[in-house]
Write a protein that holds these residues in place. Sequence first.
Motif, short mmCIF file in Angstrom:
data_model
loop_
_atom_site.label_atom_id
_atom_site.label_comp_id
_atom_site.label_asym_id
_atom_site.label_seq_id
_atom_site.Cartn_x
_atom_site.Cartn_y
_atom_site.Cartn_z
N GLY A 759 6.57 13.40 -12.89
CA GLY A 759 5.36 13.65 -13.65
C GLY A 759 4.14 13.90 -12.78
N GLY A 760 4.29 13.79 -11.45
CA GLY A 760 3.17 14.05 -10.56
C GLY A 760 2.14 12.94 -10.52
N PHE A 761 2.53 11.72 -10.87
CA PHE A 761 1.61 10.59 -10.81
C PHE A 761 1.48 10.09 -9.37
N HIS A 762 0.29 9.67 -9.01
CA HIS A 762 0.05 9.10 -7.68
C HIS A 762 -0.78 7.83 -7.82
N PRO A 763 -0.21 6.80 -8.40
CA PRO A 763 -1.00 5.58 -8.62
C PRO A 763 -1.34 4.88 -7.30
N ASP A 764 -2.41 4.12 -7.33
CA ASP A 764 -2.76 3.30 -6.17
C ASP A 764 -1.89 2.06 -6.11
N ILE A 765 -1.59 1.49 -7.28
CA ILE A 765 -0.86 0.23 -7.34
C ILE A 765 0.27 0.33 -8.38
N LEU A 766 1.46 -0.10 -7.98
CA LEU A 766 2.55 -0.36 -8.92
C LEU A 766 2.65 -1.87 -9.06
N HIS A 767 2.52 -2.36 -10.28
CA HIS A 767 2.56 -3.80 -10.51
C HIS A 767 3.80 -4.11 -11.35
N CYS A 768 4.73 -4.86 -10.75
CA CYS A 768 5.96 -5.23 -11.46
C CYS A 768 6.00 -6.74 -11.64
N HIS A 769 6.81 -7.19 -12.60
CA HIS A 769 6.73 -8.57 -13.06
C HIS A 769 8.12 -9.20 -13.20
N ASP A 770 8.28 -10.38 -12.58
CA ASP A 770 9.47 -11.21 -12.71
C ASP A 770 10.75 -10.43 -12.36
N TRP A 771 11.88 -11.09 -12.60
CA TRP A 771 13.15 -10.50 -12.19
C TRP A 771 13.45 -9.19 -12.91
N SER A 772 12.91 -9.06 -14.14
CA SER A 772 13.30 -7.91 -14.96
C SER A 772 12.78 -6.58 -14.42
N SER A 773 11.63 -6.57 -13.76
CA SER A 773 11.17 -5.32 -13.14
C SER A 773 11.04 -5.45 -11.62
N ALA A 774 11.63 -6.52 -11.06
CA ALA A 774 11.63 -6.70 -9.61
C ALA A 774 12.25 -5.52 -8.86
N PRO A 775 13.30 -4.86 -9.38
CA PRO A 775 13.90 -3.74 -8.63
C PRO A 775 12.92 -2.63 -8.27
N VAL A 776 11.80 -2.54 -8.98
CA VAL A 776 10.80 -1.51 -8.65
C VAL A 776 10.41 -1.59 -7.19
N SER A 777 10.24 -2.81 -6.66
CA SER A 777 9.72 -2.98 -5.30
C SER A 777 10.65 -2.39 -4.26
N TRP A 778 11.94 -2.70 -4.31
CA TRP A 778 12.83 -2.17 -3.27
C TRP A 778 13.28 -0.74 -3.55
N LEU A 779 13.42 -0.38 -4.82
CA LEU A 779 13.76 1.02 -5.11
C LEU A 779 12.63 1.94 -4.64
N PHE A 780 11.40 1.53 -4.85
CA PHE A 780 10.26 2.34 -4.43
C PHE A 780 10.26 2.51 -2.91
N LYS A 781 10.41 1.41 -2.19
CA LYS A 781 10.35 1.49 -0.72
C LYS A 781 11.54 2.24 -0.15
N ASP A 782 12.72 2.08 -0.75
CA ASP A 782 13.92 2.73 -0.23
C ASP A 782 13.98 4.22 -0.57
N GLN A 783 13.53 4.59 -1.77
CA GLN A 783 13.83 5.94 -2.25
C GLN A 783 12.63 6.80 -2.61
N TYR A 784 11.42 6.20 -2.74
CA TYR A 784 10.31 7.00 -3.26
C TYR A 784 9.08 7.05 -2.37
N THR A 785 8.99 6.17 -1.37
CA THR A 785 7.80 6.16 -0.52
C THR A 785 7.59 7.49 0.17
N ASN A 786 8.65 8.12 0.57
CA ASN A 786 8.56 9.38 1.32
C ASN A 786 8.68 10.61 0.44
#
Length: 1089
Positions: A759-786
């Motif tokens: 969608g072309g979003f470039h947020p400053d902050i991704l805020h995830c919560h508890d175990w249910s959205s915890a995968p956001v943190s490592w999926l983002f760093k592994d697959q989306y940072t670059n």
Amino acid sequence: MEVCWQIQRPASLRPGFQEKGRVKINTSSVGFFLRSISSFASLESQYKSNGFLHQITASADFSRKKQGRMAASGPKSSGPRGFGRQPTVGSAQKRTQKKNGEKDSNATSTATNEVSGVTKLPEAKADVQKQGSVVFNERNVLDKSDIEDDALLERKLKLERENLRRKEIEALAAEHLARGARMFVYPVIVKPDEDIEVFLNRNLSTLKNEPDVLIMGAFNEWRWKSFTRRLEKTWIHGDWLSCLLHIPKEAYKMDFVFFNGQSVYDNNDSKDFCVEIKGGMDKVDFENFLLKEKLREQEKLAKEEAERERQKEEKRRIEAQKAAIEADRAQAKAETQKRRELLQPAIKKAVISAENVWYIEPSDFKAEDTVKLYYNKTSGPLSNSKELWLHGGFNNWVDGLSIVVKLVDAELKDDDPKSGNDDSKSGNWWFAEVVVPAGALVIDWVFADGPPKGAVLYDNNFYQDFHALVPRKTPEELYWLEEENMIFRKLQEERRLKEEVMRAKMEKTAHLKAETKERTLKKFLLSQKDVVYTEPVEIQAGNPVTVLYNPANTVLNGKPEVWFRGSFNRWTHRLGPLPPQKMEAADDGSSHMKTTAKVPLDAYMMDFVFSEKEDGGIFDNKNGLDYHLPVVGGISKEPPLHIVHIAVEMAPIAKVGGLGDVVTSLSRAVQELNHNVDIIFPKYDCLKHNFVKDLQFNRSYHWGGTEIKVWHGKVEGLSVYFLDPQNGLFQRGCVYGCADDAGRFGFFCHAALEFLLQGGFHPDILHCHDWSSAPVSWLFKDQYTNYGLIKTRVVFTIHNLEFGANAIGKAMKFADKATTVSPTYAKEVAGNSVISPHLYKFHGIINGIDPDIWDPYNDNFIPVPYTSENVVEGKRAAKEELQNRLGLKSADLPVVGIITRLTHQKGIHLIKHAIWRTLERNGQVVLLGSAPDPRIQNDFVNLANQLHSSHGDRARLVLTYDEPLSHLIYAGADFILVPSIFEPCGLTQLIAMRYGAVPVVRKTGGLFDTVFDVDHDKERAQAQVLEPNGFSFDGADAPGVDYALNRAISAWYDGREWFNLLCKTVMEQDWSWNRPALEYLELYHSARK
């Protein structure tokens, strides 16, 4: 002694004594002239000291001619953008403007301008020779002659100054020509708010073959007052051109180039020409001047915008009023038609009299007449009644019961002309005097043996009621028209009163919110006073501020020196960081040190750290967050952040626990601080769609081999993107509880990141919560940072460590910053193996509550709205309603409320003990909650049965979820008990205080951070700029509960006035998201550093 001058005789000079062209002046008569000479000599000296002799034109005709000649302008410039040509103004006009107090940087002149005394000198000499000499002495000197001679002397001095000026300019020209310099200015030292001449040698310029030469420039790095002027030929030997310019008072530098009016430039070998201006503003002063100008412009624009908004609001108000009038008119018409239809049967039934039952005298009457209504007591069921009453109304009881009157015995006699001997009038007749209601078409009534609420037996005409026609009634059509108008006026008045009440309530609500927010911000700033604070507390842009710092409470304790290092706007201010400043001891004798800094007008945030040395050493940077304090009154606003929450719970559309409240309330609070917030959320089939506004299809994309449809809507004013994967993962009828929950939410997290990328979003902050959205943190760093999301940072919040520890540990590793929901809970879990390696980025921030949802002043679930001003009355009414609704004894007793999920975490064994203890202390107890564990639920069902049997008037357990009842309990209870074994944050105690209920809690997690014991926590509360607000205990056993609960109930019984003040105190404390939102913003900015 004689003084002789060769002079030019003015044309108006009267002939006198002459001697060969000389003027003889007796020395005893020269005082006036000498004084004049002295005055002009002083003036000339002043001009020389400035390095510039001003030209003064003596002839208005000359001024007009020169003005006309100079008004011609060159061809349109094709030079640098932003500097348009402006018309040239003659020097005579310029001097006239100066005389009137005007300053115009656009005025020009040429170096060839000559005073009229120079151009008319030959004519003057001829006139002198023709007239001969004139001798003045004391006897023939007149006032007119004095004035003429003064003018002559002034012209003489002007001529001499002009000659001197020319010689100085010629010397400068020769000097520059010898050095090969093609440009100079006169005077050499340029000052603000003065005129200068700019000279250019065309032969030495790239413009040597150009017939037209213009100067184009501006001031202060081309940022102030642009100008374009034509240069004119001068008297100087060589091809020297010049023009006159005025230097504005704000200038510290003049930048310019020469050109031919088209495309040929002399720009000093691409470096542009520049002249430094001395004695005025410097660069910083000018920047501040621009900021003040910008501030004035912003204020002007703000007023204009406010006026536009006012006009829009007025237009909306008029349109709404028009629509309301139309709606009321339509409602009045419909209600009138309904009344008309209802009245028709009554009109059909109505008669003038009923034989031997009732009649009216006089028989011919109209509305508002007083008539006698006769009733034959023996005609119906009231024949044996001692009293007779008429209960009546009109027009088919349109206004209900509106006529109540007691009948009296008519004592009719045979010779009564009204009764005669007619058998129809025989019987036991009674009558009542009745005033026929205004607007009555039909009178309606029944007879009874007593007044309303006191009657037992009725005569209601066999359930048909009695109806009498009004003979001389208003024409029916006119009546209904008047009826419609009356209904319309009534509706209008009701609407007006309702709107006034609503407006007053909205204004008070807004005032309370603003007042609370302001008070909270001040407390937030003062809450660090043991370490750092400022004077004034509220930092004002454009003013100095003193920073006071207490190193005794930091890592700099005991250091011989402390240095302040600061800047503004989160270290991004255009002027860069402030130079390090050595702090000195404060004047108040405390351990604080102080320094002062000037706050720029364009500051919105002040940033600083402290160090032990000027060049660094050990730093106090607030554990990596730095110190940041907001600045008010500036012209710049903080650029908004874009925060995206990825979560699986959200109140009120899919709330299971506190996580859903936090996602909604935190997002709203941050959005209210002018930041941009989006939420990405699963589109469950169990969503409460009635809370989603403007839901519409947004787009569709593919990931993981499945199509994902995206919907967008607004929830509580927040932008929400709903992801609807077509594989059915969220069509389960629930949020949690499926065997594949981990896989469901893992898919959702990956799909959310893919949505942002595609969608072309470039947020400053991704805020995830508890175990249910915890995968956001490592999926983002592994697959989306670059892959396009380079600037984005991840913040992860732990709401409850009891669930999904492995996923939480992995998220802690990859997140840029991590938080949990209270400082004490952060300390309690710091030793956990999934937390301890990451303490450097782990912070505790207390949760808040949504003050719009939990607001006793605007709560529809309680009987009387209240604020801290009328908390006693409001809670008394709520207690009475609570007792009545639950069947408790209506008595002035202390009420303990318990609102909780019935789990071991919530201390169910302590809850049971507290119930019995409250009853022992002659209190009432109300519990609202349910247990997810059937065994616990059954246990409490049995307890409820026991209590309702033995203490039914003082105990009630409602073992289900009931949102309206929870509001009533918070409002009606004196105390709210929260005896949790552990509690990451807890919202129950915060909501309780919002409603003026005093919390009784166990000291753990967020309960310890928010409840300050009235007997033991005064200093701890004072450090947070708060007052003690409840009762607390340490242990997880019965004696601990008793210690807090006994003190609370005793305080209620023994010191009611003190207790009422405590209720007011807790209600005025702000436990909303006002302060936590500020702390989260600091964390977001820290993550981006």
